[in-house]
Write an enzyme that holds these catalytic residues in place. Sequence first.
Site, PDB file in Angstrom:
ATOM      1  N   GLU B  62       0.819  -1.212   0.000  1.00  0.00           N
ATOM      2  CA  GLU B  62       0.000   0.000   0.000  1.00  0.00           C
ATOM      3  C   GLU B  62       0.855   1.265   0.000  1.00  0.00           C
ATOM      4  O   GLU B  62       0.464   2.282  -0.563  1.00  0.00           O
ATOM      5  CB  GLU B  62      -0.965   0.017   1.186  1.00  0.00           C
ATOM      6  CG  GLU B  62      -2.136  -0.950   1.058  1.00  0.00           C
ATOM      7  CD  GLU B  62      -1.807  -2.341   1.587  1.00  0.00           C
ATOM      8  OE1 GLU B  62      -0.635  -2.579   1.959  1.00  0.00           O
ATOM      9  OE2 GLU B  62      -2.715  -3.189   1.616  1.00  0.00           O
ATOM     10  N   PHE B 124     -12.359  -7.656  13.365  1.00  0.00           N
ATOM     11  CA  PHE B 124     -11.208  -8.070  12.572  1.00  0.00           C
ATOM     12  C   PHE B 124     -10.887  -7.002  11.533  1.00  0.00           C
ATOM     13  O   PHE B 124     -11.763  -6.566  10.792  1.00  0.00           O
ATOM     14  CB  PHE B 124     -11.509  -9.406  11.881  1.00  0.00           C
ATOM     15  CG  PHE B 124     -10.386  -9.849  10.970  1.00  0.00           C
ATOM     16  CD1 PHE B 124      -9.136 -10.169  11.488  1.00  0.00           C
ATOM     17  CD2 PHE B 124     -10.575  -9.927   9.598  1.00  0.00           C
ATOM     18  CE1 PHE B 124      -8.106 -10.558  10.653  1.00  0.00           C
ATOM     19  CE2 PHE B 124      -9.550 -10.317   8.758  1.00  0.00           C
ATOM     20  CZ  PHE B 124      -8.303 -10.632   9.280  1.00  0.00           C
ATOM     21  N   GLN B 125      -9.639  -6.568  11.504  1.00  0.00           N
ATOM     22  CA  GLN B 125      -9.152  -5.547  10.576  1.00  0.00           C
ATOM     23  C   GLN B 125      -9.908  -4.228  10.669  1.00  0.00           C
ATOM     24  O   GLN B 125     -10.081  -3.534   9.679  1.00  0.00           O
ATOM     25  CB  GLN B 125      -9.144  -6.080   9.142  1.00  0.00           C
ATOM     26  CG  GLN B 125      -8.130  -7.208   8.978  1.00  0.00           C
ATOM     27  CD  GLN B 125      -7.829  -7.549   7.528  1.00  0.00           C
ATOM     28  OE1 GLN B 125      -8.660  -7.350   6.652  1.00  0.00           O
ATOM     29  NE2 GLN B 125      -6.627  -8.066   7.291  1.00  0.00           N
ATOM     30  N   MET B 488      23.478   9.904   4.176  1.00  0.00           N
ATOM     31  CA  MET B 488      23.212  11.159   4.864  1.00  0.00           C
ATOM     32  C   MET B 488      23.457  11.013   6.363  1.00  0.00           C
ATOM     33  O   MET B 488      23.880  11.960   7.030  1.00  0.00           O
ATOM     34  CB  MET B 488      21.783  11.620   4.569  1.00  0.00           C
ATOM     35  CG  MET B 488      21.502  13.050   4.982  1.00  0.00           C
ATOM     36  SD  MET B 488      22.707  14.228   4.339  1.00  0.00           S
ATOM     37  CE  MET B 488      21.848  14.901   2.930  1.00  0.00           C
TER      38      MET B 488
HETATM   39  C1  LIG Z   1      11.473   6.452   6.334  1.00  0.00           C
HETATM   40  C2  LIG Z   1      12.711   7.154   6.747  1.00  0.00           C
HETATM   41  N1  LIG Z   1      13.494   6.616   7.700  1.00  0.00           N
HETATM   42  C3  LIG Z   1      14.637   7.241   8.088  1.00  0.00           C
HETATM   43  C4  LIG Z   1      15.006   8.429   7.518  1.00  0.00           C
HETATM   44  C5  LIG Z   1      16.280   9.140   7.969  1.00  0.00           C
HETATM   45  N2  LIG Z   1      17.255   9.204   6.874  1.00  0.00           N
HETATM   46  C6  LIG Z   1      17.383  10.292   6.085  1.00  0.00           C
HETATM   47  S1  LIG Z   1      18.534  10.105   4.913  1.00  0.00           S
HETATM   48  C7  LIG Z   1      18.904   8.552   5.430  1.00  0.00           C
HETATM   49  C8  LIG Z   1      19.964   7.743   4.746  1.00  0.00           C
HETATM   50  C9  LIG Z   1      19.589   7.370   3.400  1.00  0.00           C
HETATM   51  O1  LIG Z   1      20.540   6.471   2.926  1.00  0.00           O
HETATM   52  P1  LIG Z   1      20.539   6.000   1.414  1.00  0.00           P
HETATM   53  O2  LIG Z   1      19.180   5.605   1.007  1.00  0.00           O
HETATM   54  O3  LIG Z   1      21.611   4.990   1.234  1.00  0.00           O
HETATM   55  O4  LIG Z   1      20.865   7.331   0.620  1.00  0.00           O
HETATM   56  P2  LIG Z   1      22.212   8.221   0.656  1.00  0.00           P
HETATM   57  O5  LIG Z   1      22.049   9.214   1.756  1.00  0.00           O
HETATM   58  O6  LIG Z   1      23.350   7.301   0.895  1.00  0.00           O
HETATM   59  O7  LIG Z   1      22.227   8.878  -0.662  1.00  0.00           O
HETATM   60  C10 LIG Z   1      18.120   8.208   6.532  1.00  0.00           C
HETATM   61  C11 LIG Z   1      18.215   6.924   7.247  1.00  0.00           C
HETATM   62  C12 LIG Z   1      14.134   8.961   6.543  1.00  0.00           C
HETATM   63  N3  LIG Z   1      14.375  10.129   5.953  1.00  0.00           N
HETATM   64  N4  LIG Z   1      13.025   8.299   6.157  1.00  0.00           N
END
Ligand SMILES: Cc1ncc(C[n+]2csc(CCOP(=O)(O)OP(=O)(O)O)c2C)c(N)n1
Lengths: 156, 580
Positions: B62, B124-125, B488
């Site tokens: 979803e 349920f659900q 990041m």
């Molecule tokens: C659903 C969700 N969980 C956690 C985060 C926190 N977060 C922001 S950037 C990031 C790292 C992303 O890593 P990647 O997908 O490898 O991309 P990169 O930064 O390496 O380009 C995280 C964990 C978020 N933005 N969204």
Amino acid sequence: MKNKSLFSVLVQDHPRVMERITALFGRRGYNIHSITVGSCEIPGKSRMTIVTELENQKVRQIEMQLNKMVDVLNVEEISSQPYTIQELAFVKVAKTVSANSNQSFPSSDHVSVIASDQQHVLYRIIDTPENINLRIQQMDPQQILRVIRTGAVATS
Amino acid sequence: MEANHVRNIMNPDIVSGSEIILRCLLLEGVECVFGYPGGAVLYIYDAMVDHPEFQHLLTRHEQGAIHAADGYARASGKTGVCMATSGPGATNLITGIATAYADSVPLVIFTGNVSTDMIGTDAFQEADIVGMTMPVVKNSYFVDNIDDLAPTIREAFHLAGTGRKGPVLIDIPKDILAAKTKFLHPETVNVEGYVPYPEVNLAQVNKLYQAIIKSKCPVIIAGGGVVSSDAHGALLHFIEQLNIPVTTTLMGLGCVPDNHPLFLGMPGMHGTVAANRAIHEADLLIAIGARFDDRVTLNIKKFAPNAEIAHIDIDAAEIGKNIHTHYPIRGDVSDVLNVFNNHVGDESTPNRKPIKTWHQYLDSLKEMYPLKYRQNGHDLKPQYVMELIRDTTDENTIVTTDVGQHQMWAAQFGPFKKNRSFITSGGLGTMGFGLPSALGAQIACPEKMVVSINGDGGIQMCAQELAVCAIHNLPVKIVVINNQVLGMIYQWQNLLYKERYSSIDLQGKPDFVKLAEAHGVKGLRAKTKEEADTCWREALKTDRPVLIEFVVPKEELVYPMIPQGQSVKEVMLGGDSCEK
Ligand SMILES: Cc1ncc(C[n+]2csc(CCOP(=O)(O)OP(=O)(O)O)c2C)c(N)n1
């Protein structure tokens, strides 16, 4: 600086309107002192009075956020203009054995006895919220068994 | 089709709630619904059997469905539609609803619920999806009377797609989907007290116009509101007539061609020096459809310290929310800019002369601080991949991104010449958005090339949708920037947490090429610049979905960077890692 703020809000009489509005305050970390709602002069609509305490610069923001809600038809911030405010309270007071410590509310247009029996007296107070507070504070706390308040209604 | 199959869907027949939904969607002009079935909505899926003209796209989750509907809406400007069953189906949508709400994307979301006689019994659900989503919808409805269904759907589309757009949810108990009534499609829709497009206040426009004439160092921040209102043409006219430099927020990218001489790049945390300096030194800052988000303002107390603030926005509640505003103008960005543009063309008004020193100063900043990175030997750098994509695609390209470093590099180096050409989760920053939003965009714009740029972390959050790309042969170019870490997070731990790395390692698994192939998507891998060139060229020639994994070093950081709470004076340029 936080100040008391009063909003008079005209809303659609739809399910969960109250929830939407209280959540709007809650998720911004604002406390609601009281909120009252009831039908009004327009069928299918209700009018709410919300009493809260807000920093000055937040008042307009909340007004705008309320206005944005689809179920909200009109918002009036009434604390910045002359207004009338009243609240209803029931106060149940115990009669004590020793006659000299027995207290009752000083007689006033705002206070009336609406029920009594051997042990208790039930008072009705209609006054501003602050005056209701004062009146209750003047009583012996031991004697006060129960306080039930409606929350304020107000109009500009 | 046989004559008796060609029903007039406007006919006032006695039909079921499910049939009403499908008819209403067809009458709203909905081309495709993204969804996932379940017990509570089976009547709707059953009704679809009789409507072969109705397109429903089955995603694999979803969350994929709602991000796809979101990507569809952002790419097309139309309202996206999404459908899920009660309970877990509905709760799986919440992240996507919040994502759309944060970026003001028009969506209508249908959820089934348990029958009215079971509501409130923890059946349920059963899930109170209306309650759970209240803070992240423009409005929501629980329809417990079949005669309310058609008017509610009409109203939901009206609300979602007008004014400040946003998601609207309709929750319908199962028995209402089966109940029957006469189909009456409301001809008009009127939501009491709802004024989506207020009249533009001419006096306020005039005041701002006078301020612009007087201003020596004006700058514009154009945001997502310009994109959403399709006001790019009006904006271009405006900035050219009045000679005002412009920076676009992450959400606004694409509304001004990135090669325009007045364009300064993106402001904020990873913005250009020119954009941030312009804001810092401006005497008049005009925000257009932008909301002073903290990723742009960083430290609101130090933000635009010398400027008077003008704010043009459709949402009165945004004006003055984060910053004191001297020139508030409420209205649809297109409407307001059109009023301005007519005004400016007027002979009786003095034309604003370009302020030479201001423009020269900003041009010198652009020259002194271009976005750059260090190239060493054959090492493949993520920024190189972005440049490669930029230099090999034309303006009929849509880029979607996931969230992280790659998103910022895409924003910095990306090819944005057109409105609605950049699709990203800006407000909520939702990982998992990149791939499903791309397939939605590809369905909205079959003639365009859609490139989805992802990190190796985020792609795994909705990787199941690869199957959908393959089955429907949606020729999305799925880019995975594999830096073997949650990049990041690595960057923040490196710069702000004293290199104490924690829970960021993604090394080694999965094999993205195999992952793609397992889903029926072509998989390619590049580890050097030369391989990157070859793989990307091959991807461009591929007319079916293709995933290209670009393996890059994890040490690369996004620069410039101004940490939260600081101002342009504290900008980190990245030392020599920033030199090309
Ligand atoms: C659903 C969700 N969980 C956690 C985060 C926190 N977060 C922001 S950037 C990031 C790292 C992303 O890593 P990647 O997908 O490898 O991309 P990169 O930064 O390496 O380009 C995280 C964990 C978020 N933005 N969204």
